[in-house]
Design a protein around this motif. Structure first.
Motif, short mmCIF file in Angstrom:
data_model
loop_
_atom_site.label_atom_id
_atom_site.label_comp_id
_atom_site.label_asym_id
_atom_site.label_seq_id
_atom_site.Cartn_x
_atom_site.Cartn_y
_atom_site.Cartn_z
N TRP A 310 0.86 -1.18 0.00
CA TRP A 310 0.00 0.00 0.00
C TRP A 310 0.90 1.23 0.00
CZ3 TRP A 310 -5.06 1.10 -0.63
CH2 TRP A 310 -5.51 2.37 -0.26
N GLY A 314 -3.03 3.43 -3.18
CA GLY A 314 -3.55 2.18 -3.68
C GLY A 314 -2.55 1.06 -3.48
N TRP A 315 -2.91 -0.14 -3.93
CA TRP A 315 -2.03 -1.30 -3.77
C TRP A 315 -1.18 -1.50 -5.02
CZ3 TRP A 315 -1.33 -3.61 0.75
CH2 TRP A 315 -2.33 -3.55 1.73
N SER A 325 -6.76 3.35 -6.09
CA SER A 325 -7.59 3.43 -4.89
C SER A 325 -8.86 4.24 -5.17
CB SER A 325 -6.80 4.10 -3.76
OG SER A 325 -7.64 4.46 -2.70
N ILE A 331 -8.10 0.08 1.14
CA ILE A 331 -7.03 -0.67 1.78
C ILE A 331 -7.50 -2.05 2.20
CG2 ILE A 331 -7.40 0.04 4.20
CD1 ILE A 331 -4.30 0.45 4.32
N CYS A 334 -7.04 -5.59 -0.61
CA CYS A 334 -5.68 -5.97 -1.03
C CYS A 334 -5.78 -7.11 -2.06
CB CYS A 334 -4.86 -6.42 0.17
SG CYS A 334 -3.19 -6.96 -0.24
N GLY A 339 -0.38 -8.45 2.46
CA GLY A 339 -0.33 -7.02 2.24
C GLY A 339 0.71 -6.37 3.13
N ILE A 341 2.25 -2.71 4.60
CA ILE A 341 2.03 -1.28 4.79
C ILE A 341 3.19 -0.69 5.57
CG2 ILE A 341 -0.47 -1.62 4.81
CD1 ILE A 341 -0.29 -0.88 7.87
N ALA A 352 -7.03 5.28 6.43
CA ALA A 352 -6.79 3.92 5.93
C ALA A 352 -6.36 2.99 7.05
CB ALA A 352 -5.73 3.95 4.82
#
Length: 919
Positions: A310, A314-315, A325, A331, A334, A339, A341, A352
């Protein structure tokens, strides 16, 4: 007699090879390339040969490497990169491999491999066959020792049984067979041939249904075992423990506190992969912003484990694809099982981050978890509630949303031992097995209990106090705690119960009470069975290098000595002439900013550190600072020919007060830029680096470039400048540049070509690059065993970085028993002063690196702003000894040989499971 054979006229397997091998006693063969030759030779009829079959073939081994272990590793990598498990998966191919293994294991078939760079590719194919009656024949031609060559390809073979021809071919074979560069086929390849011949695929569903899932089935064919060096025993121990505990009710709740350089990332990532395959809920990994893509890259390259990062908008998955996003709530969508972060997302209290608390997880991993801490660590923790920072508060909340949680830091104690309690408390809040229930002494008076653990306070000897300490929580059952197991059995305590009532002791049998008292006597329970010992896993390099593994009779880690240069005063570079003038101007600027702006020390100190790195970096920073004001921009345009439309200097983060430069501050910066720009091409550090690379450090020391060298700077502009300079001075030498983003590449004769990081890694591994300049992007997750010297162009703000840098070359597979490291600094610079203060107060800066807290970054600012007493106060706040040093080091338990596992998970099943997004 001369016989000529053409596959156009006859099949060479039946018409030549099988026919000629009848009644053969020995068979010597110059074959082709290593992988195909060794695999396919078993498909032919050589088992009938009554004596030895010897084959010499090509390989990508490096002739410079003299260490047999290194050659074995290179052979292993070459073998695995060939992909034998996929190429030979059919029953017929496995049968061929089974026969090949029997030949190799019995010694009837011997194979030696020679580097192709010694004589080039071995295109000359020839052989000598000796018969039982003593007669011989020889042959040569285009044919390889492969099934397709003998049965499908168009090939020519020329046979000659004359004494002259046989002698000629035998001499050629003997030359290569006895060559000093030739090495025997390594044990790994022989064992792997056996493994692949028995290899079977296990569907993921079946693996998950097993009562005792085999970790090897999920790990054996990951890149870390196939093309890298595998996992060390201590790493496997942690992975197995974390995964086994995850399978139990309550999950795994552990703090991994290994010393820097022992591979925490891969231990945590492998644990996460097993958990992701075992369950269906998401894996969340929380790391410092600078490490998010490092984690993603390492998981993919070492574990073939896709993930998404992230980035605030966005991812982004492992291929670089960005998922746009649609707001903070995105969030929760994913696109991968795992995921990643940044901690900054939490520390900034973003929307988020709040959404993340709505999800439930299989496991949450927090790297560098010491950043989750209380602000009042020096106050009496038994009487004051923790003033938790936002990251600590966030973790205390989200811990209820995950089955397992793994925390990691090399420094669980930054300033006060209570910080270790705060980390364990994160793990303990939803799980009584860690610290007991909310009435537990371990929770209610944490500092008191920590003082007992550390031996700074006596353990109470009253029975009621004793029982209160032991019963809440009662340690869980394990194979390593026989006495605990016997107490649980005697009290008839279920495995999933950890808190007992005060009456249990008084109601127990006398023999059981005596057993409990015996365990508690002399503080044995508090010191050896306390929650910190049970939940903190900590190993040091020194311990692993000096502890013998009873299974192998060798230390858990091969010891690699470190020879350090640059530590003595006489080795520091002099601040002379223009450089002294520039440094004094920078110090004057720092003092001006610090005097008028509270908190301006960090920013103003940066210019001193960057001048101390390279003149180029100092000039760049001085220009950026001058560009804060309109007047400064005009100076840059008029006096230094800086066109802001063509050469955007960007900005350095700063507050508005600092940005509002005063006229006298602008004048100092103008003079500083002038001095630096006039002398940027005469950098003393670059000159010293060149001397070390080409001449060594004096005495009997050899030129460092011969051994391969990695050079580190914390600044990209310094790294780029140094790489470009070295390229201009060293003709026809590849100079690698390894940095974050897409900034990596290779300089050759002063010209730069962008390269992917993976290309740089391959070039270093193959010795195409012997000099690599890197930023701290290269200090983690990069294996540089082919290089055995290291130069630190500058010393980083966080000294633990030095240990991480050292870990790039001080690792398993290093070609040398000793690595050389040079730390550069200018005499009387900030670096020099910090070096003296740290080394004087902490018993040697080198031995201390890797154990000190992040808070020492502030020492740089204190010393740069002439506040040395404040710097010493900060150092004095650090505990005089690490309370978790020796007690928390335990011999790694015995684990399976994962790399030899014959049953392996279906790769498609694994891929599909890891590619599933969050629900």
């Amino acid at each position: 007699m001369i016989n000529r054979y053409s596959s156009r006229l006859t099949k060479l397997d039946e018409g030549f090879l099988n026919k000629k091998l009848k009644n053969a006693r020995n068979y010597d063969r110059i074959a082709g390339y290593f992988c195909s030759s060794i695999l396919e030779v078993a498909g032919e009829n050589i088992e009938a040969v009554s004596g030895k079959v010897r084959i010499i073939c090509n390989s990508n081994l490096e002739k410079e490497d003299v260490d047999i272990a290194v050659k074995a590793q290179q052979m292993k990598q070459e073998w695995c990169e060939y992909g034998p498990e996929e190429k030979y998966s059919s029953p017929a191919a496995q049968d061929r491999l089974s026969r090949l293994y029997r030949l190799l294991a019995s010694g009837k078939l011997e194979v030696r491999v020679i580097p192709d760079e010694v004589y080039g590719l071995m295109h000359g194919k020839a052989g000598v066959i000796t018969y039982n009656d003593g007669s011989k024949t020889s042959f040569l031609g285009s044919i390889n020792e492969t099934k397709s060559a003998f049965s499908l390809n168009y090939e020519l073979v020329w046979e000659d049984n004359s004494d002259e021809a046989v002698k000629w071919v035998q001499e050629e074979f003997d030359y290569f067979w006895n060559n000093k560069y030739a090495v025997n086929l390594c044990d790994f390849v022989i064992k792997d041939i056996d493994r692949i011949s028995k290899r079977r695929i296990v569907p993921l569903h079946d693996w998950r249904e097993q009562n005792d899932e085999k970790i090897g089935e999920a790990a054996a064919e990951t890149p870390v075992f196939r093309t890298e060096f595998g996992l060390w025993e201590h790493q496997k121990y942690f992975v197995e423990r974390a995964f086994r505990e995850h399978q139990k009710p309550g999950g795994a709740r552990l703090l991994l506190a290994d010393q820097v350089g022992l591979g925490k990332t891969v231990q945590l990532a492998m644990s996460a992969k097993l958990m992701a395959l075992y369950g269906d809920k998401p894996i969340l990994i929380i790391v410092p912003k600078t490490l998010v893509f490092q984690w993603q890259d390492e998981m993919m390259s070492l574990l073939d484990m896709p993930s998404a990062v992230w980035n605030g908008h966005g991812w982004q998955d492992e291929t670089g694809y960005f998922y746009q996003s649609e707001g903070a709530k995105s969030i929760l969508r994913c696109p991968r099982r795992v995921g990643i972060i940044s901690q900054g997302l939490v520390a900034r209290r973003t929307e988020a981050a709040d959404y993340l608390k709505q999800q439930t997880y299989e496991c949450i991993i927090v790297d560098e978890c010491h950043r989750a801490r209380r602000r009042n660590a020096t106050k009496d923790p038994d009487r004051n509630r923790a003033d938790a920072n936002y990251l600590l508060r966030f973790l205390n909340e989200i811990t209820f949303k995950t089955k397992s949680m793994l925390l990691a830091t090399a420094t669980p104690v930054q300033v006060n031992t209570i910080e270790a309690f705060d980390l364990l408390n994160i793990l303990a809040l939803p799980n009584e097995k860690v610290l007991g229930d909310r009435y537990s002494k371990w929770r209610c008076v944490p500092q008191t209990m920590l003082d007992m653990v550390c031996g700074e306070k006596d353990v109470p000897n009253q029975e009621s106090a004793m029982w209160d300490i032991m019963r809440d929580p009662l340690p869980e059952r394990s194979k390593d705690t026989v006495v605990i197991n016997s107490i649980r059995d005697a009290l008839d305590v279920p495995d999933d119960k950890y808190v007992l009532g005060p009456e249990v002791y008084s109601e127990a049998r006398p023999s059981t009470r005596e057993k409990i008292r015996s365990l508690y006597t002399a503080g044995d329970f508090v010191h050896n069975y306390n929650p910190y010992l049970r939940c903190i896993v900590r190993r040091t390099r020194d311990y692993l290098e000096n502890t013998i593994n009873p299974e192998t009779g060798e230390p858990y880690l091969k010891k690699i000595e470190v020879k350090l240069y640059g530590e003595e005063d006489r080795e520091a570079l002099e601040l002379r002439g223009y450089l002294r003038q520039a440094y004094e101007l920078a110090q004057q600027f720092c003092e001006m900013i610090s005097a008028r702006v509270k908190g301006g020390g960090f920013l103003s100190t940066l210019i001193l550190k960057r001048i101390g790195s390279t003149i180029c970096a100092g000039e760049s920073t001085a220009k950026k600072m001058l560009a804060w004001t309109e007047e400064g921009r005009k100076i840059l345009e008029d006096e230094f020919d800086v066109d802001f439309e063509d050469d955007d200097l960007g900005e350095i983060d700063q507050n508005s007060e600092v940005k509002d430069l005063k006229p006298e501050e602008i004048d100092v910066l103008r003079d500083l830029v002038k001095v630096l720009s006039l002398n940027r091409d005469n950098d003393p550090k670059c000159n010293r680096v060149l001397d070390i690379l080409t001449k060594g450090t004096g005495g009997r020391d050899t030129p460092w470039m011969k051994s391969g060298c990695i050079l580190f700077s914390q600044y990209y502009d310094s790294a780029h400048f140094l790489a470009e300079y070295l390229s201009s001075q060293l003709s026809d030498v590849n100079i690698g540049l390894y940095a974050g983003g897409d900034k990596s590449g290779v300089f050759l004769n002063g010209q730069f070509e962008k390269k992917e990081k993976d290309d740089i890694k391959r070039a270093v591994k193959s010795h195409e690059i012997r000099i690599l300049v890197g930023t701290d992007a290269a200090s983690e997750g990069l294996n540089l065993q082919t290089l055995s010297t290291l130069i630190n162009l500058d010393l980083p703000w966080n000294p633990t970085r030095l240990e991480q840098r050292k870990g790039r070359i001080q690792r398993i597979g290093q070609v040398s028993d000793t690595v050389r490291i040079y730390n550069m600094r200018y005499k009387d610079s900030v670096e020099d002063k910090v070096h003296k203060v740290l080394s004087g107060r902490l018993n040697g800066i080198y031995n201390m690196f890797g154990q000190i807290p992040d808070t020492l970054e502030d020492v740089w600012i204190d010393i740069a702003t002439n506040n040395e007493e404040k710097a010493k106060e900060r150092i004095d706040m650090i505990p005089k000894k690490n309370p978790f040093k020796l007690k928390y080091e335990e011999r790694p338990g015995k684990t399976e040989d994962w790399a030899s596992c014959e049953a392996v998970l279906d790769k498609q099943d694994v891929k599909q499971q890891l590619l599933k997004g969050w629900k």
